[in-house]
Design an enzyme around this catalytic site. Structure first.
Site, mmCIF file in Angstrom:
data_model
loop_
_atom_site.group_PDB
_atom_site.id
_atom_site.type_symbol
_atom_site.label_atom_id
_atom_site.label_comp_id
_atom_site.label_asym_id
_atom_site.label_seq_id
_atom_site.Cartn_x
_atom_site.Cartn_y
_atom_site.Cartn_z
ATOM 1 N N ASN A 13 0.870 -1.176 0.000
ATOM 2 C CA ASN A 13 0.000 0.000 0.000
ATOM 3 C C ASN A 13 0.906 1.226 0.000
ATOM 4 O OD1 ASN A 13 -1.762 2.074 0.450
ATOM 5 N ND2 ASN A 13 -2.417 1.412 2.493
ATOM 6 N N TRP A 14 0.997 1.870 -1.168
ATOM 7 C CA TRP A 14 1.901 3.024 -1.280
ATOM 8 C C TRP A 14 1.366 4.243 -0.533
ATOM 9 C CZ3 TRP A 14 3.589 3.267 -7.184
ATOM 10 C CH2 TRP A 14 4.344 2.124 -7.482
ATOM 11 N N LYS A 15 0.103 4.212 -0.159
ATOM 12 C CA LYS A 15 -0.551 5.388 0.449
ATOM 13 C C LYS A 15 -0.324 6.599 -0.477
ATOM 14 C CE LYS A 15 -0.138 3.162 4.865
ATOM 15 N NZ LYS A 15 -0.082 3.255 6.316
ATOM 16 N N GLY A 33 2.805 -1.158 4.261
ATOM 17 C CA GLY A 33 2.847 0.265 3.959
ATOM 18 C C GLY A 33 4.263 0.721 3.654
ATOM 19 N N GLY A 34 4.910 1.303 4.648
ATOM 20 C CA GLY A 34 6.233 1.922 4.464
ATOM 21 C C GLY A 34 7.237 1.045 3.739
HETATM 22 P P1 13P Z 1 2.979 0.355 7.662
HETATM 23 O O1 13P Z 1 3.472 -0.940 7.064
HETATM 24 O O2 13P Z 1 3.735 1.547 7.182
HETATM 25 O O3 13P Z 1 2.853 0.265 9.143
HETATM 26 O O4 13P Z 1 1.486 0.573 7.088
HETATM 27 C C1 13P Z 1 0.555 -0.437 7.217
HETATM 28 C C2 13P Z 1 -0.640 -0.095 6.414
HETATM 29 O O5 13P Z 1 -1.406 0.775 6.790
HETATM 30 C C3 13P Z 1 -0.865 -0.817 5.165
HETATM 31 O O6 13P Z 1 -2.144 -0.585 4.679
#
Ligand code: 13P
Length: 235
Positions: free
Chosen positions: A9-11, A217-218
């Protein structure tokens, strides 16, 4: 054993240059040990799909409208995403719930819209630290899940206190909630864990019997880290 599913998830991250570098870095040797997908911001979805890696990985969106079409300025419909070959759509991510006030009812409507368009929704559930400390974890995730007519989807357990904090749930904490959720969905539903998944902790978390992969995410923004997490899903 079913192949695990790893979803990045690149956000709200990326640029032409950064995406090109990241996608080039995802060039893996040999067959992928896990199913891999990337959820990119809307403007970059086609970039992922058309990249040489696009044929190896599935791609998804991070949200979509619950409405079919019409006067909803700024929204993107499920049908539009489906038309471009989008496979997955994240629904009810905690950032949508917390920052944009998304309700269980909205998540339910979006979930239905994604399914109606022939794609696979990834429903995110998870408790805040306050809710965990109050012993309400199961109550919260059960409420978030039961609000949705959940069928043929992917479920992601993402404890809010573990997202972007570097503080992952322990494998045992994840397993306990996954086992609880498992009893509420069909046995073939993939249940992903998300929340500070990193190359160092991925193998131990993925080794849990009810953890079918990760929502990352990250670490999905760093090609080597993401590949190492994918590899951990095959061990
Ligand atoms: P992180 O891996 O950065 O904690 O993010 C998790 C997330 O929200 C994936 O959707």
């Amino acid at each position: 054993m079913r192949r695990k599913l790893i979803v990045g998830n690149w956000k709200m991250n990326g640029s032409h240059a950064a995406n090109a570098e990241l996608l080039a870095g995802l060039q893996a040797q040999g067959p992928w040990v896990a199913e891999v997908a990337v959820c990119a911001p809307f403007p970059y979805l086609a970039e992922v799909a058309l990249s040489p890696q696009g044929s190896l990985i599935a791609w998804g969106a991070q949200d979509c409208s619950a409405h079919e079409a019409g006067a909803y300025t700024g929204e993107v419909s499920a049908a539009m995403l489906a038309e471009f070959g989008c496979r997955y759509v994240l629904i009810g991510h905690s950032e949508r719930r917390q920052l944009y006030g998304e309700t269980d009812a909205q998540a339910a409507a979006k979930f239905a819209a994604v399914k109606a368009a022939g794609m696979t929704p990834i429903l995110c559930v998870g408790e805040t630290l306050q809710e965990r400390d109050a012993g309400k974890t199961e109550q919260v995730v059960a409420r978030q899940l039961s609000a949705v007519d959940f069928k043929d989807g992917v479920l992601a357990y993402e404890p809010v206190w573990a997202i972007g904090t570097g503080r992952n749930a322990t494998p045992e904490q994840a397993q306990a909630v996954h086992a609880f959720l498992r009893r509420k969905v069909s046995s073939d539903t993939p249940i992903l864990y998300g929340g500070s998944v990193k190359p160092q902790n991925a193998a131990a978390i993925f080794a849990m019997p009810d953890v079918d992969g990760g929502l990352v995410g990250g670490a999905s923004l760093v090609a080597k880290d993401f590949l190492d997490i994918v590899k951990a899903a095959g061990t």
